[in-house]
Each structure stands twice: as C-alpha cells, then as structure tokens.
Design an enzyme around this catalytic site. Sequence first.
Site, PDB file in Angstrom:
ATOM      1  N   ASN A  78      28.969 -11.705  63.159  1.00 51.96           N
ATOM      2  CA  ASN A  78      28.484 -13.095  62.254  1.00 51.96           C
ATOM      3  C   ASN A  78      27.072 -13.724  63.090  1.00 51.96           C
ATOM      4  O   ASN A  78      26.723 -14.229  62.684  1.00 51.96           O
ATOM      5  CB  ASN A  78      30.032 -14.769  62.533  1.00 51.96           C
ATOM      6  CG  ASN A  78      30.491 -13.753  64.688  1.00 51.96           C
ATOM      7  OD1 ASN A  78      29.770 -12.838  65.212  1.00 51.96           O
ATOM      8  ND2 ASN A  78      30.896 -14.844  64.959  1.00 51.96           N
ATOM      9  N   GLU A 126      29.967  -2.987  60.858  1.00 49.61           N
ATOM     10  CA  GLU A 126      29.461  -1.760  59.830  1.00 49.61           C
ATOM     11  C   GLU A 126      29.103  -3.150  58.641  1.00 49.61           C
ATOM     12  O   GLU A 126      27.525  -2.934  57.887  1.00 49.61           O
ATOM     13  CB  GLU A 126      30.361  -1.236  59.837  1.00 49.61           C
ATOM     14  CG  GLU A 126      31.642  -1.690  59.144  1.00 49.61           C
ATOM     15  CD  GLU A 126      32.516  -1.667  60.667  1.00 49.61           C
ATOM     16  OE1 GLU A 126      31.908  -2.207  61.537  1.00 49.61           O
ATOM     17  OE2 GLU A 126      33.591  -1.877  59.997  1.00 49.61           O
ATOM     18  N   CYS A 158      33.499 -17.646  67.042  1.00 46.47           N
ATOM     19  CA  CYS A 158      34.858 -17.617  67.488  1.00 46.47           C
ATOM     20  C   CYS A 158      34.814 -18.549  67.685  1.00 46.47           C
ATOM     21  O   CYS A 158      36.305 -18.921  68.550  1.00 46.47           O
ATOM     22  CB  CYS A 158      34.496 -16.677  68.175  1.00 46.47           C
ATOM     23  SG  CYS A 158      33.064 -17.044  69.364  1.00 46.47           S
ATOM     24  N   GLU A 196      29.491 -13.860  79.491  1.00 46.22           N
ATOM     25  CA  GLU A 196      28.199 -13.493  78.955  1.00 46.22           C
ATOM     26  C   GLU A 196      27.176 -14.611  79.278  1.00 46.22           C
ATOM     27  O   GLU A 196      28.083 -15.644  79.296  1.00 46.22           O
ATOM     28  CB  GLU A 196      28.900 -13.155  77.213  1.00 46.22           C
ATOM     29  CG  GLU A 196      29.210 -12.411  76.913  1.00 46.22           C
ATOM     30  CD  GLU A 196      28.897 -11.174  75.609  1.00 46.22           C
ATOM     31  OE1 GLU A 196      28.924 -12.181  74.801  1.00 46.22           O
ATOM     32  OE2 GLU A 196      28.616 -10.275  75.405  1.00 46.22           O
TER      33      GLU A 196
HETATM   34  P1  NAD Z   1      36.678  -6.684  64.368  1.00 46.29           P
HETATM   35  O1  NAD Z   1      37.477  -6.692  65.590  1.00 46.29           O
HETATM   36  O2  NAD Z   1      36.906  -6.517  63.039  1.00 46.29           O
HETATM   37  O3  NAD Z   1      35.090  -6.181  65.256  1.00 46.29           O
HETATM   38  C1  NAD Z   1      33.946  -5.740  65.877  1.00 46.29           C
HETATM   39  C2  NAD Z   1      33.682  -4.885  66.257  1.00 46.29           C
HETATM   40  O4  NAD Z   1      34.390  -3.620  66.891  1.00 46.29           O
HETATM   41  C3  NAD Z   1      32.907  -3.895  64.637  1.00 46.29           C
HETATM   42  O5  NAD Z   1      31.631  -3.589  64.844  1.00 46.29           O
HETATM   43  C4  NAD Z   1      34.000  -2.571  64.508  1.00 46.29           C
HETATM   44  O6  NAD Z   1      33.276  -1.458  63.944  1.00 46.29           O
HETATM   45  C5  NAD Z   1      33.776  -2.316  65.560  1.00 46.29           C
HETATM   46  N1  NAD Z   1      35.713  -1.692  65.821  1.00 46.29           N
HETATM   47  C6  NAD Z   1      36.911  -2.209  65.796  1.00 46.29           C
HETATM   48  N2  NAD Z   1      37.926  -0.875  65.248  1.00 46.29           N
HETATM   49  C7  NAD Z   1      37.551  -0.229  66.775  1.00 46.29           C
HETATM   50  C8  NAD Z   1      37.420   0.704  67.777  1.00 46.29           C
HETATM   51  N3  NAD Z   1      39.182   0.804  67.522  1.00 46.29           N
HETATM   52  N4  NAD Z   1      37.230   0.268  68.783  1.00 46.29           N
HETATM   53  C9  NAD Z   1      36.041   0.506  69.136  1.00 46.29           C
HETATM   54  N5  NAD Z   1      35.234  -0.319  68.073  1.00 46.29           N
HETATM   55  C10 NAD Z   1      35.794  -0.513  67.185  1.00 46.29           C
HETATM   56  O7  NAD Z   1      35.819  -8.248  64.334  1.00 46.29           O
HETATM   57  P2  NAD Z   1      34.784  -8.727  63.372  1.00 46.29           P
HETATM   58  O8  NAD Z   1      35.834  -8.614  62.138  1.00 46.29           O
HETATM   59  O9  NAD Z   1      33.694  -7.894  63.046  1.00 46.29           O
HETATM   60  O10 NAD Z   1      34.286 -10.185  63.852  1.00 46.29           O
HETATM   61  C11 NAD Z   1      35.057 -11.428  63.856  1.00 46.29           C
HETATM   62  C12 NAD Z   1      35.804 -11.399  65.307  1.00 46.29           C
HETATM   63  O11 NAD Z   1      35.582 -11.716  66.477  1.00 46.29           O
HETATM   64  C13 NAD Z   1      36.713 -12.393  64.794  1.00 46.29           C
HETATM   65  O12 NAD Z   1      38.222 -12.483  65.504  1.00 46.29           O
HETATM   66  C14 NAD Z   1      35.825 -14.060  65.840  1.00 46.29           C
HETATM   67  O13 NAD Z   1      37.097 -14.650  66.865  1.00 46.29           O
HETATM   68  C15 NAD Z   1      35.543 -12.690  67.413  1.00 46.29           C
HETATM   69  N6  NAD Z   1      34.188 -13.037  68.151  1.00 46.29           N
HETATM   70  C16 NAD Z   1      33.823 -13.214  68.333  1.00 46.29           C
HETATM   71  C17 NAD Z   1      33.027 -14.026  69.476  1.00 46.29           C
HETATM   72  C18 NAD Z   1      33.079 -14.597  71.345  1.00 46.29           C
HETATM   73  O14 NAD Z   1      32.036 -14.752  72.015  1.00 46.29           O
HETATM   74  N7  NAD Z   1      34.013 -14.564  71.473  1.00 46.29           N
HETATM   75  C19 NAD Z   1      31.862 -13.901  68.895  1.00 46.29           C
HETATM   76  C20 NAD Z   1      31.832 -13.187  67.659  1.00 46.29           C
HETATM   77  C21 NAD Z   1      32.895 -13.278  66.861  1.00 46.29           C
END
Ligand code: NAD
Length: 484
Positions: free
Chosen positions: A153, A179, A284, A458
Amino acid sequence: MKFQPKASHFINGEYVEDTNGAPIDVIYPATGEVIARLHSATPEIVNQALNSANAAQAEWAAMSGTERGRVLRRAADIMRERNRELSILETHDTGKPLQETLVADATSGADALEYFGGLTASLTGEHIPLGGGDFVYTIREALGVCVGIGAWNYPTQIACWKGAPALACGNTMVFKPSETTPLSALKVAEILIEAGAPKGVYNVVQGYGDVGASLVTDPRVAKVSLTGSVPTGRKVYAAAADGMKHVTMELGGKSPMIVFDDADIENAVSGAILGNFYSSGQVCSNGTRVFVQKGIKETFLNRLSERLATAKIGDPLDEEVNFGPMVSENQMNIALGYIKKGKAEGARLVFGGERIEGDGFYMQPTVFADVTDDMTIAREEIFGPVMSVLDFDTEEEVLARANDTEFGLAAGVFTNDLTRAHRIVAGFEAGTCYINTYNLAPVEAPFGGSKMSGVGRENSKLAINHFSEMKTVYVSMNDVEAPY
Ligand code: NAD
C-alpha cells in the site's frame, strides 16, 4: 512496457537480472495493463544480495555518523527534487491517485531519510559512574544485515521507513518489496547510491513470500522488519525466533473510531472519511469500526453520505481525482466479498456497495450502518473502502467494545470534552491514538501496534533502539578483589 526497470533486482550498487526466477507482472490498477515484467529472486540472487549487504556493513558502520547522515539527507533532497516523477511511478504501481502520491509517498520517504539523517551524528552510548571511581560506558552498535519486507500500500514509504533508521545506525539492508508493487523500492536504492551510499548498503530483491521466508531464516541476517498482515507476521516472527533475530512487526488492524454526541460532527465526518477511504481504504491504521453515539447517528450518516457523493472517482493521473482503484483485482474481490457478507449478516448498506465496471479495479466507497460487534465486517480486517458504523450509548460500554478485538494498531476519539478524550485514550488498547483527528503518521512520532497488530515501533527516536544494540563496558580504576 512503460515502466520496465533496467532489471528486477538492485544489488551492490547495480541492477541485476536473473530470468530464471518466476515472472512478476506489474499491473496498472486503473487499466489492468501490464506496465513491467520482473522476476522473483532465485536462491543465487538472494545469496548475492546478502553477501553484498554483509560485505558493505563494516565499512558503512565505520564511517562517522556525520558522514552517514549526510548521505541520507542528500538522498532525501534527491527524492524531493524528483517527487513528481516518483509519484507518477507510485501511482502506476499502486493505483493511488496522483493527488495523494504527490504528498504522501516519496515525500514521506524523504522525511524519514532527512529525520534519521539528522539523528545519525548524535547516536551515542552513555557514561555511567560507579562507586570508587569505576565506571561503565555503553557503545551503541549496529545489528548487522537487516531485512525489510514490505506491503503493497505504501511501497516507497515502507522502503524508506525501514531503510532510513537501519542505515542511520550503521546497518545495511536487503529489502524485499511486495510482489504486487515492486517498482518504487528500486528507485530508493538508486537514489541512495547516487547520494553517496557505498555499494551494497541498500539492496533490493524481488519476490513472493518464499523469497521473504528465505531471507528471514538466513544466518547472515540480524534483524527482520516486516510490514504485512497478521498471518504473515506470525510466520515471520516464528521463523526469526529460531535464529534469535531482532524483529519489528507492523501488521494489520481493525481500529475503532469513537464519535461522541458533543463532537464537531463535520470534523468527525472528515476523520471518518480520511480514516476509511484515503488510498481507497488500503491503510493499515484505518478506523473501520466507527462507533457513533445514538443521538447523532442519522445526522452523521447523512453528512457522510452527502460528502462521499462528492468524491471524485476516476483516472488516478488526473490530479482532481481523489478516489482511485484498488491495488489489484484480487484485493477488490476480497473487499467485494466482505460487502456481500455484510449484507447477508444484516448490516444496512447506506452508501456504495458496488464494483464500478470497466478494465480497472474500481469499487465504490461503501458504508454500512447498524453493524453489530459480532458481524464479520466488524471483526476482520477488510483492507478496502468499507466502513462499519456501530451505535453506542455510554462511554464505558463503547470503550469495552472498542477494545474487544485481537488487533491494537490505532484508535481515535472525537469529542469536545477534554477530560473524556484523555480518559478514553488512556483506556484504548492500541499503539497509536488520535484525539479529534485520524491517520496522521509524521516521522517525528512513534508508529506501531500492540496486541496482534505488531511488535516494536517505526519512526521517531524509538526506531533507533530497534535497529541498534548497546554494548556495556565495565572499567575498573581499582585493584580486582578476589576471594582467594
Ligand atoms: P502480506 O502479509 O500478504 O505480505 C506482506 C509481505 O510479506 C509481502 O512482501 C509478501 O511477499 C511477504 N511474505 C508473505 N509470506 C511471507 C513469508 N512466509 N515470509 C516472509 N515474507 C512473506 O500483506 P499485504 O497484503 O502485502 O499487505 C496488507 C497487510 O499489510 C494488511 O494486513 C495491512 O494492515 C498491513 N500493513 C500494515 C502496516 C503497518 O504499519 N502496521 C502498514 C501497511 C500495511
């Protein structure tokens, strides 16, 4: 292809390709057009990136804080100079309107580089006097090679929010973007090199979850900072624990926003709009459970609907547009699925609720009223433009209901009663709280979640403690007293 980078990965100061990796098509969400094709990192590429970060770390840490800070601040200046170009790229990567990306992405990344660049020269340990002239001093040391893993995002912001404090402390980084949005982090890496960072200090590898997983378990890695969902956070935290690695987890939320009947309604509606529909709801910390005190419920809903009807939905490159497509077809379908569930479980649809037909992944901003605490749309993170409005009577009741969730990322309250505002915030189980505003995240303030929403913080000076550790040195000025 319009936005094809020189190669998929950026390692040791250069673009590197390995077409043996699985293809990653980058899709412009406004049209469905493929704008770049990259490749997921093979084990060789991951190895190359970690070696490069490892080899660069000692030299980078040995530079003075002033020198390291200068590199980061130069990078911030370059990002600001190229803000428009970077924002156009970010809009293509994410679909977010240019009106937003011009002020919230490269600029926010530049803020982090500037802030941590400014802190770098004053990162020190301390002197602790003991009895009899003995003393202790502490040395603040880098952790080593840090891995950053991003969500889709805020790709530029996340690449900088992790990279800037890591580099400020003398660490090097291997960053894996999502990705879904792999393009912007490559620009961050390029800019850091241009600003004078030694080769290998900031590397980018592309890939799906398996690439992230292989980085997390590698013994060369000292720290993992993830922004992603709770299920991914659980896996990454567990994998990192095996190697006793440091972690920062920025995960999902289902944050409450409470509107009391004495609040300035227009401000509360503004907060609810920003906290639910900015970036098409893909934020998020969004306050997606909006608790409105019963007496003002219909006024609140009417004003909200009137104002949502003026949202300008359309081509994200048109600077008048303030509501763009969802990041992907998949994310749009997830959000539409929740709308179906909301209707089936008896919530009252008061605005939107539909996909907007066309090639892009557009859907309407959506508001449900009469939502109850047990409904799926009130319990699960949707990560889309779907707001749930819930009614309440008393302060005590609403605080208990607001906290009745596994998440604890953010929480907000709108009221003109000063003492009540502080009482409510003291009772919130959330890392980031807002009084009469919502969703600000300036680099000067700590940002992060409690409960299942994360570990660590952060931004702000606190981030320094998550990217460095203290070595304690005891110094005796006296003879050593041994018992025999
Ligand atoms: P996601 O958890 O699907 O993926 C996040 C990242 O983790 C991607 O780069 C993905 O390739 C990687 N990943 C997936 N499986 C993994 C594994 N087993 N080991 C290591 N890396 C792995 O999340 P998303 O769909 O990309 O993003 C949306 C989510 O992110 C929402 O839940 C949102 O709330 C959260 N988010 C949190 C914040 C925050 O600051 N708290 C900010 C933005 C988004």
